[in-house]
Design a protein around this motif. Sequence first.
Motif, PDB file in Angstrom:
ATOM      1  N   UNK A 222      38.201  40.302  57.439  1.00 23.32           N
ATOM      2  CA  UNK A 222      38.020  39.580  58.699  1.00 23.32           C
ATOM      3  C   UNK A 222      37.543  38.140  58.482  1.00 23.32           C
ATOM      4  N   UNK A 223      37.024  37.824  57.303  1.00 18.11           N
ATOM      5  CA  UNK A 223      36.602  36.442  57.039  1.00 18.11           C
ATOM      6  C   UNK A 223      37.797  35.520  56.820  1.00 18.11           C
ATOM      7  N   UNK A 224      38.913  36.103  56.481  1.00 19.01           N
ATOM      8  CA  UNK A 224      40.097  35.298  56.148  1.00 19.01           C
ATOM      9  C   UNK A 224      40.822  34.945  57.445  1.00 19.01           C
ATOM     10  N   UNK A 225      40.998  33.627  57.643  1.00 18.78           N
ATOM     11  CA  UNK A 225      41.711  33.162  58.840  1.00 18.78           C
ATOM     12  C   UNK A 225      42.893  32.258  58.505  1.00 18.78           C
ATOM     13  N   UNK A 226      43.162  32.082  57.204  1.00 19.41           N
ATOM     14  CA  UNK A 226      44.321  31.268  56.794  1.00 19.41           C
ATOM     15  C   UNK A 226      44.772  31.708  55.402  1.00 19.41           C
ATOM     16  N   UNK A 227      46.080  31.700  55.192  1.00 16.32           N
ATOM     17  CA  UNK A 227      46.666  31.948  53.876  1.00 16.32           C
ATOM     18  C   UNK A 227      47.574  30.766  53.555  1.00 16.32           C
ATOM     19  N   UNK A 228      47.144  29.950  52.578  1.00 10.36           N
ATOM     20  CA  UNK A 228      47.926  28.777  52.170  1.00 10.36           C
ATOM     21  C   UNK A 228      48.887  29.189  51.066  1.00 10.36           C
ATOM     22  N   UNK A 229      50.154  28.850  51.225  1.00  8.37           N
ATOM     23  CA  UNK A 229      51.206  29.213  50.276  1.00  8.37           C
ATOM     24  C   UNK A 229      51.657  27.949  49.547  1.00  8.37           C
ATOM     25  N   UNK A 230      51.480  27.946  48.232  1.00 11.35           N
ATOM     26  CA  UNK A 230      51.625  26.732  47.427  1.00 11.35           C
ATOM     27  C   UNK A 230      52.653  26.964  46.329  1.00 11.35           C
ATOM     28  N   UNK A 231      53.554  25.992  46.143  1.00  7.57           N
ATOM     29  CA  UNK A 231      54.497  25.984  45.022  1.00  7.57           C
ATOM     30  C   UNK A 231      53.963  25.046  43.939  1.00  7.57           C
ATOM     31  N   UNK A 232      53.952  25.516  42.697  1.00  4.47           N
ATOM     32  CA  UNK A 232      53.508  24.688  41.575  1.00  4.47           C
ATOM     33  C   UNK A 232      54.511  24.785  40.432  1.00  4.47           C
ATOM     34  N   UNK A 233      54.522  23.751  39.588  1.00  7.20           N
ATOM     35  CA  UNK A 233      55.354  23.719  38.376  1.00  7.20           C
ATOM     36  C   UNK A 233      54.436  23.901  37.179  1.00  7.20           C
ATOM     37  N   UNK A 234      54.742  24.878  36.350  1.00  4.03           N
ATOM     38  CA  UNK A 234      53.912  25.163  35.175  1.00  4.03           C
ATOM     39  C   UNK A 234      53.895  23.955  34.224  1.00  4.03           C
ATOM     40  N   UNK A 235      52.675  23.502  33.890  1.00  7.66           N
ATOM     41  CA  UNK A 235      52.454  22.375  32.975  1.00  7.66           C
ATOM     42  C   UNK A 235      53.217  21.128  33.426  1.00  7.66           C
ATOM     43  N   UNK A 236      53.198  20.891  34.722  1.00 13.61           N
ATOM     44  CA  UNK A 236      53.924  19.728  35.260  1.00 13.61           C
ATOM     45  C   UNK A 236      53.368  18.418  34.719  1.00 13.61           C
ATOM     46  N   UNK A 237      52.054  18.302  34.645  1.00 17.90           N
ATOM     47  CA  UNK A 237      51.453  17.048  34.192  1.00 17.90           C
ATOM     48  C   UNK A 237      51.684  16.835  32.705  1.00 17.90           C
ATOM     49  N   UNK A 238      51.558  17.899  31.910  1.00 20.47           N
ATOM     50  CA  UNK A 238      51.730  17.773  30.467  1.00 20.47           C
ATOM     51  C   UNK A 238      53.180  17.449  30.106  1.00 20.47           C
ATOM     52  N   UNK A 239      54.123  18.047  30.813  1.00 15.31           N
ATOM     53  CA  UNK A 239      55.532  17.855  30.481  1.00 15.31           C
ATOM     54  C   UNK A 239      56.221  16.813  31.367  1.00 15.31           C
ATOM     55  N   UNK A 240      55.436  16.145  32.222  1.00 11.35           N
ATOM     56  CA  UNK A 240      55.960  15.086  33.093  1.00 11.35           C
ATOM     57  C   UNK A 240      57.099  15.622  33.976  1.00 11.35           C
ATOM     58  N   UNK A 241      56.810  16.722  34.637  1.00 11.79           N
ATOM     59  CA  UNK A 241      57.750  17.322  35.577  1.00 11.79           C
ATOM     60  C   UNK A 241      57.258  17.080  36.991  1.00 11.79           C
ATOM     61  N   UNK A 242      58.149  17.087  37.945  1.00 14.50           N
ATOM     62  CA  UNK A 242      57.762  16.802  39.318  1.00 14.50           C
ATOM     63  C   UNK A 242      58.784  17.387  40.287  1.00 14.50           C
ATOM     64  N   UNK A 243      58.513  17.221  41.564  1.00 14.00           N
ATOM     65  CA  UNK A 243      59.348  17.867  42.584  1.00 14.00           C
ATOM     66  C   UNK A 243      60.659  17.123  42.859  1.00 14.00           C
ATOM     67  N   UNK A 244      60.883  15.990  42.221  1.00 17.13           N
ATOM     68  CA  UNK A 244      62.219  15.391  42.318  1.00 17.13           C
ATOM     69  C   UNK A 244      63.230  16.209  41.522  1.00 17.13           C
ATOM     70  N   UNK A 245      62.738  17.146  40.703  1.00 13.12           N
ATOM     71  CA  UNK A 245      63.593  18.030  39.906  1.00 13.12           C
ATOM     72  C   UNK A 245      63.815  19.384  40.595  1.00 13.12           C
ATOM     73  N   UNK A 246      63.345  19.504  41.821  1.00 12.68           N
ATOM     74  CA  UNK A 246      63.464  20.740  42.601  1.00 12.68           C
ATOM     75  C   UNK A 246      64.439  20.500  43.747  1.00 12.68           C
ATOM     76  N   UNK A 247      65.193  21.521  44.092  1.00 14.49           N
ATOM     77  CA  UNK A 247      66.127  21.447  45.219  1.00 14.49           C
ATOM     78  C   UNK A 247      66.081  22.762  45.990  1.00 14.49           C
ATOM     79  N   UNK A 248      66.441  22.674  47.268  1.00 15.32           N
ATOM     80  CA  UNK A 248      66.675  23.852  48.122  1.00 15.32           C
ATOM     81  C   UNK A 248      65.487  24.810  48.155  1.00 15.32           C
ATOM     82  N   UNK A 249      64.285  24.265  48.168  1.00 11.83           N
ATOM     83  CA  UNK A 249      63.099  25.127  48.285  1.00 11.83           C
ATOM     84  C   UNK A 249      62.978  25.617  49.734  1.00 11.83           C
ATOM     85  N   UNK A 250      62.713  26.898  49.885  1.00  8.94           N
ATOM     86  CA  UNK A 250      62.624  27.466  51.231  1.00  8.94           C
ATOM     87  C   UNK A 250      61.555  28.558  51.249  1.00  8.94           C
TER      88      UNK A 250
END
Length: 314
Positions: A222-250
Amino acid sequence: MADGIAVCSVGALLRGWAAAPMLPECINLPHQPGFSSLAKMYGIRSRMPNLSGGIFMMPVANRTSTPWTRSNLPSLNQTTSTAVSRHTVASLNRGRASQPLGSSSASPRPAPAPQPVPTPQSVAPFPVPPLLHPLQKGQKTALALSGARPRLTIGVGWSVTNPRCDVDVSAFLLTSNNRVPGDDWFVFYGQNQSPDRSVLFHSEPAGGDRQHIDVDLSRLDTRICKIALVLTIHEALEQKLNFSMIRDAYIRILSSDDHKELLSYQMADYYSNVTSMTIGELYLHNQQWKFNPVGNGVSQDLAGQCAIYGVEIS
């Protein structure tokens, strides 16, 4: 060899005497500045001021070497090294000073073999299922829930243009202060269920989605009033990856009982300065659960998202 007469230029004559076994104490030279300078150079005193011209005849003492003549005088100006040519200069510029100049074995340095250009690995796109009730970004909408035990299946999918992009969905179960009540209220591939077992993570594709999360709202703390759903890229910062390399996320919200779609949202914006994305939120408002298609990203990895929502990572 008998005494002889040699005809030569003054400069060549003096050079010849300098190399001879015997040097005369003095010779007769024309009284001109050039000849006097040559005489001083070779240590010979001149006493013939009335002659003129650079060619004259005089006695030469017996000597052991071949006398200097017009025919062999040019050899004085020759060097013992091989003449420098276009080919030998090129070899010097290549740092091959150890090889004799003019050697026929000298060959140009072979050009380095061209490095193969890596061919981008093709990535098959993940098919987007039919989105029957799509929402626009920020279009908050109530969920049409029925039954005494409302259960939801949250399906997500995406395609990548870079095969190094390893994308996952995570769920942060939040209280009214927009933070988790504890670290175990963060559900992801490394912790696949919440303490109350109301939220379960599934990493394998099923039902047309890459990953999905089951939510049993009847079991939710009952304490929970929100569930945030997050997409992440594994080791994005280390491998210089980003969401310009993602398409058709739904994302789509389905009824777990009959697997019918209630609401859906497909992202339209993919930025190179974004490394994680809050794709949507389930939230409780006036005792009614709603869905907010957020579609906002930040330049943070999964650890950064954990910091935003109060999850401490050891």
